[in-house]
Scaffold this motif. Structure first.
Motif, PDB file in Angstrom:
ATOM      1  N   MET A   1      40.104  52.874  28.936  1.00  0.00           N
ATOM      2  CA  MET A   1      40.495  53.673  30.094  1.00  0.00           C
ATOM      3  C   MET A   1      40.227  53.021  31.445  1.00  0.00           C
ATOM      4  SD  MET A   1      42.269  56.257  29.618  1.00  0.00           S
ATOM      5  CE  MET A   1      43.073  54.988  28.621  1.00  0.00           C
ATOM      6  N   GLU A   2      39.927  51.751  31.429  1.00  0.00           N
ATOM      7  CA  GLU A   2      39.826  51.068  32.710  1.00  0.00           C
ATOM      8  C   GLU A   2      40.703  49.842  32.634  1.00  0.00           C
ATOM      9  OE1 GLU A   2      36.168  49.122  33.089  1.00  0.00           O
ATOM     10  OE2 GLU A   2      35.403  49.789  31.167  1.00  0.00           O
ATOM     11  N   PHE A   3      41.325  49.509  33.721  1.00  0.00           N
ATOM     12  CA  PHE A   3      42.253  48.391  33.726  1.00  0.00           C
ATOM     13  C   PHE A   3      41.529  47.075  33.916  1.00  0.00           C
ATOM     14  CE2 PHE A   3      45.312  51.093  32.763  1.00  0.00           C
ATOM     15  CZ  PHE A   3      46.494  51.126  33.461  1.00  0.00           C
ATOM     16  N   ALA A   4      42.296  46.068  34.104  1.00  0.00           N
ATOM     17  CA  ALA A   4      41.736  44.714  34.189  1.00  0.00           C
ATOM     18  C   ALA A   4      40.600  44.625  35.193  1.00  0.00           C
ATOM     19  CB  ALA A   4      42.822  43.731  34.579  1.00  0.00           C
ATOM     20  N   THR A   5      40.883  44.810  36.439  1.00  0.00           N
ATOM     21  CA  THR A   5      39.840  44.740  37.460  1.00  0.00           C
ATOM     22  C   THR A   5      39.013  46.017  37.386  1.00  0.00           C
ATOM     23  OG1 THR A   5      41.757  45.260  38.779  1.00  0.00           O
ATOM     24  CG2 THR A   5      40.670  43.188  39.227  1.00  0.00           C
ATOM     25  N   PRO A   6      37.877  45.938  36.732  1.00  0.00           N
ATOM     26  CA  PRO A   6      37.129  47.148  36.352  1.00  0.00           C
ATOM     27  C   PRO A   6      36.589  47.885  37.574  1.00  0.00           C
ATOM     28  CG  PRO A   6      36.239  45.119  35.342  1.00  0.00           C
ATOM     29  CD  PRO A   6      37.134  44.730  36.459  1.00  0.00           C
ATOM     30  N   ALA A   7      35.485  47.419  38.075  1.00  0.00           N
ATOM     31  CA  ALA A   7      34.904  48.087  39.242  1.00  0.00           C
ATOM     32  C   ALA A   7      34.850  47.065  40.354  1.00  0.00           C
ATOM     33  CB  ALA A   7      33.524  48.628  38.926  1.00  0.00           C
ATOM     34  N   GLU A   8      36.003  46.503  40.622  1.00  0.00           N
ATOM     35  CA  GLU A   8      36.012  45.438  41.620  1.00  0.00           C
ATOM     36  C   GLU A   8      36.370  45.979  42.986  1.00  0.00           C
ATOM     37  OE1 GLU A   8      37.384  40.830  41.829  1.00  0.00           O
ATOM     38  OE2 GLU A   8      38.570  42.242  40.673  1.00  0.00           O
ATOM     39  N   ALA A   9      37.129  47.066  42.995  1.00  0.00           N
ATOM     40  CA  ALA A   9      37.512  47.666  44.254  1.00  0.00           C
ATOM     41  C   ALA A   9      36.323  48.288  44.987  1.00  0.00           C
ATOM     42  CB  ALA A   9      38.598  48.700  44.022  1.00  0.00           C
TER      43      ALA A   9
ATOM     44  N   ARG B   1      38.182  39.929  52.990  1.00  0.00           N
ATOM     45  CA  ARG B   1      39.034  38.967  53.676  1.00  0.00           C
ATOM     46  C   ARG B   1      38.983  37.621  52.968  1.00  0.00           C
ATOM     47  NH1 ARG B   1      37.017  35.404  58.084  1.00  0.00           N
ATOM     48  NH2 ARG B   1      35.147  36.288  57.156  1.00  0.00           N
ATOM     49  N   ASN B   2      37.785  37.164  52.647  1.00  0.00           N
ATOM     50  CA  ASN B   2      37.647  35.880  51.967  1.00  0.00           C
ATOM     51  C   ASN B   2      38.283  35.892  50.582  1.00  0.00           C
ATOM     52  OD1 ASN B   2      36.387  34.609  54.065  1.00  0.00           O
ATOM     53  ND2 ASN B   2      34.311  34.984  53.315  1.00  0.00           N
ATOM     54  N   ARG B   3      38.157  37.013  49.913  1.00  0.00           N
ATOM     55  CA  ARG B   3      38.774  37.121  48.601  1.00  0.00           C
ATOM     56  C   ARG B   3      40.272  36.919  48.695  1.00  0.00           C
ATOM     57  NH1 ARG B   3      39.206  39.767  43.331  1.00  0.00           N
ATOM     58  NH2 ARG B   3      41.282  40.622  43.453  1.00  0.00           N
ATOM     59  N   ALA B   4      40.871  37.586  49.645  1.00  0.00           N
ATOM     60  CA  ALA B   4      42.318  37.444  49.836  1.00  0.00           C
ATOM     61  C   ALA B   4      42.677  35.997  50.182  1.00  0.00           C
ATOM     62  CB  ALA B   4      42.783  38.385  50.945  1.00  0.00           C
ATOM     63  N   ARG B   5      41.933  35.430  51.105  1.00  0.00           N
ATOM     64  CA  ARG B   5      42.174  34.038  51.483  1.00  0.00           C
ATOM     65  C   ARG B   5      42.119  33.123  50.279  1.00  0.00           C
ATOM     66  NH1 ARG B   5      38.650  32.045  56.625  1.00  0.00           N
ATOM     67  NH2 ARG B   5      39.593  33.314  58.261  1.00  0.00           N
TER      68      ARG B   5
ATOM     69  N   ARG C   1      32.412  35.351  44.155  1.00  0.00           N
ATOM     70  CA  ARG C   1      33.466  36.348  44.060  1.00  0.00           C
ATOM     71  C   ARG C   1      34.086  36.410  42.677  1.00  0.00           C
ATOM     72  NH1 ARG C   1      32.985  40.223  46.031  1.00  0.00           N
ATOM     73  NH2 ARG C   1      32.142  39.008  47.748  1.00  0.00           N
ATOM     74  N   PHE C   2      34.324  35.227  42.082  1.00  0.00           N
ATOM     75  CA  PHE C   2      35.110  35.195  40.845  1.00  0.00           C
ATOM     76  C   PHE C   2      34.321  34.751  39.618  1.00  0.00           C
ATOM     77  CE2 PHE C   2      38.202  34.703  44.320  1.00  0.00           C
ATOM     78  CZ  PHE C   2      39.045  35.761  44.029  1.00  0.00           C
ATOM     79  N   GLY C   3      33.051  34.437  39.822  1.00  0.00           N
ATOM     80  CA  GLY C   3      32.236  34.110  38.662  1.00  0.00           C
ATOM     81  C   GLY C   3      32.375  32.679  38.198  1.00  0.00           C
TER      82      GLY C   3
ATOM     83  N   ALA D   1      42.276  36.196  37.970  1.00  0.00           N
ATOM     84  CA  ALA D   1      42.640  37.032  39.118  1.00  0.00           C
ATOM     85  C   ALA D   1      44.035  36.696  39.609  1.00  0.00           C
ATOM     86  CB  ALA D   1      41.627  36.842  40.241  1.00  0.00           C
ATOM     87  N   LEU D   2      44.389  35.420  39.483  1.00  0.00           N
ATOM     88  CA  LEU D   2      45.720  34.980  39.894  1.00  0.00           C
ATOM     89  C   LEU D   2      46.803  35.630  39.039  1.00  0.00           C
ATOM     90  CD1 LEU D   2      45.475  33.222  42.227  1.00  0.00           C
ATOM     91  CD2 LEU D   2      45.591  31.199  40.775  1.00  0.00           C
ATOM     92  N   LEU D   3      46.459  35.933  37.808  1.00  0.00           N
ATOM     93  CA  LEU D   3      47.416  36.533  36.877  1.00  0.00           C
ATOM     94  C   LEU D   3      47.335  38.051  36.888  1.00  0.00           C
ATOM     95  CD1 LEU D   3      46.904  34.118  33.869  1.00  0.00           C
ATOM     96  CD2 LEU D   3      49.013  34.408  35.167  1.00  0.00           C
ATOM     97  N   ASP D   4      46.404  38.566  37.658  1.00  0.00           N
ATOM     98  CA  ASP D   4      46.109  39.990  37.584  1.00  0.00           C
ATOM     99  C   ASP D   4      47.305  40.861  37.933  1.00  0.00           C
ATOM    100  OD1 ASP D   4      44.023  42.066  37.221  1.00  0.00           O
ATOM    101  OD2 ASP D   4      44.616  42.546  39.273  1.00  0.00           O
TER     102      ASP D   4
END
Lengths: 225, 225
Positions: free
Chosen positions: A21-29, A38-42, A78-80, A88-91
DNA sequence: TCTTTAAACGGACCTCGGTCCGGTTTATTG
DNA sequence: CAATAAACCGGACCGAGGTCCGTTTAAAGA
């Protein structure tokens, strides 16, 4: 001797059990701090650019950090690890796929029979993988984590669900793993690139495999699952 | 710009096509120089010792070289890379297995029906893998080479052969890859260690899988293989 | 607005797999 | 028994992933 503060609070994957019941990005939001977001997006943008230009194999973590004008430590925080960044690129693609087979139109989504959905599921998965083969290949986690990654688990659970409806008399979990195995990027790579098979043949193979495996027939060796 | 002398004549795997009829160690016996043979033996012995004592994950190539009282370059010259060394460590077991299913007694070897041999093959493979799981896991080649490694190819060809006899009306190659996928160390690791399944259940799963897939039944989607 | 604190940052640093290349050893040939 | 060539050796060297920890900064509370 001990590090009281785990200064690296582990980014991805919350635990091992909560599963479903949780999608790929679990509790990342869970709202990142402004600068972090901002850095994550960059970083994602820079990574995507570099991957497209030089091929995923020639993109180093340091290069991504530099291109995003960010420290190297930030990327790993950020990405481990490399796999995390590539995943994340494929997310986005993966999310779309999930939405489609969970709640989208038939035959992928509900509305079609479990068997039809299974057929459609494999074909779509094969196409996705083949479309961005290099990325999927490079994003493959280490052998010991392959089956624990969030995207894999979502797909897996879905196949299990379809199998439970279509073929109750079977060891669902093992059958599902077998089917999932057919869709692995490494295998798709081998068959299409090294053996030169057209994707259509892989699709036929999937249909055939599903027809063979999911079919009411009291297997003789069923354990008390 | 170019390196006229490939000072590293590539140790393992001779080519990509010659395939069939050669065992794991392809043309490795071609008499090594005396010192080379001696060092090879030393390295294998040292590696085995270190792996047993510290676990394969904690054994570095440099440590092996040191324990064998040999330079680091020598290790890589002989075995190519870490995977090569680890594979060599498994070579003896693998050779035995190959001999058994190619020319040994039934039901593994000839004498039993193809179907029976297939059943036996999977069970034996599962046991071998599970017996030295860590080693098999660590010896796993990179995703793009998994299907090209000599041991894999030998197993694969054998499964193909059995399938051709037991189930001529199918895309043998794809079916064989599917079956092989069920035997992958990574999957065995996940199921037994992470999901806690007993090996017996995996074996039952194999029998069931074979029963389902190899069964005369004109699949509807057969391509012109 | 000021204080506080937990999170984020960055880049020096470490480890380890893998490569290079000058020097050495083995086997062969005349 | 030299001489020559091919194979081998070793360890300095490199690149990339991943970690550490002192410093900075966004956000919540006084």
């Amino acid at each position: 001797m001990s590090t009281p503060l785990p200064q690296f609070p582990k980014p991805q994957e919350p635990a091992a059990e909560p599963v479903l019941m949780e999608f790929a990005t679990p509790a990342e939001a869970p709202q990142l701090r402004a600068d972090a977001a901002r850095n994550r997006a960059r970083l994602l943008e820079a990574a995507a650019r570099l991957v497209e230009r030089h091929g995923v194999a020639n993109v180093t973590m340091e290069a991504v950090a530099a291109a995003a004008e960010v420290g190297k430590g930030t990327v790993f925080r950020r990405f481990g690890d490399r796999t995390g960044l590539l995943t994340a690129l494929l997310d986005h693609t993966e999310q779309q796929f999930q939405t489609a087979f969970i709640g989208g139109p038939a035959p992928l989504g509900p509305g079609a029979s479990p068997l039809e959905r299974l057929h459609a599921f494999g074909c779509r998965a094969l196409r996705l993988t083949s479309d961005q083969l290099d990325l999927y290949l490079a994003a493959e986690p280490s052998p010991t984590r392959r089956f624990s990654s969030a995207p894999y688990r979502v797909r897996f659970m879905h196949v299990c669900m379809l199998l439970r409806q279509a073929e109750p008399a079977a060891d669902i979990e093992l059958l599902a793993q077998t089917l999932m195995g057919y869709l692995e990027p490494a295998l798709v790579h081998h068959l299409t690139r090294q053996r030169g098979m057209p994707l259509e043949r892989l699709e036929s193979g999937w249909h055939d495999l599903v027809d063979r495996t999911v079919r009411p027939s009291a297997g003789r060796h069923l354990p008390g699952a």
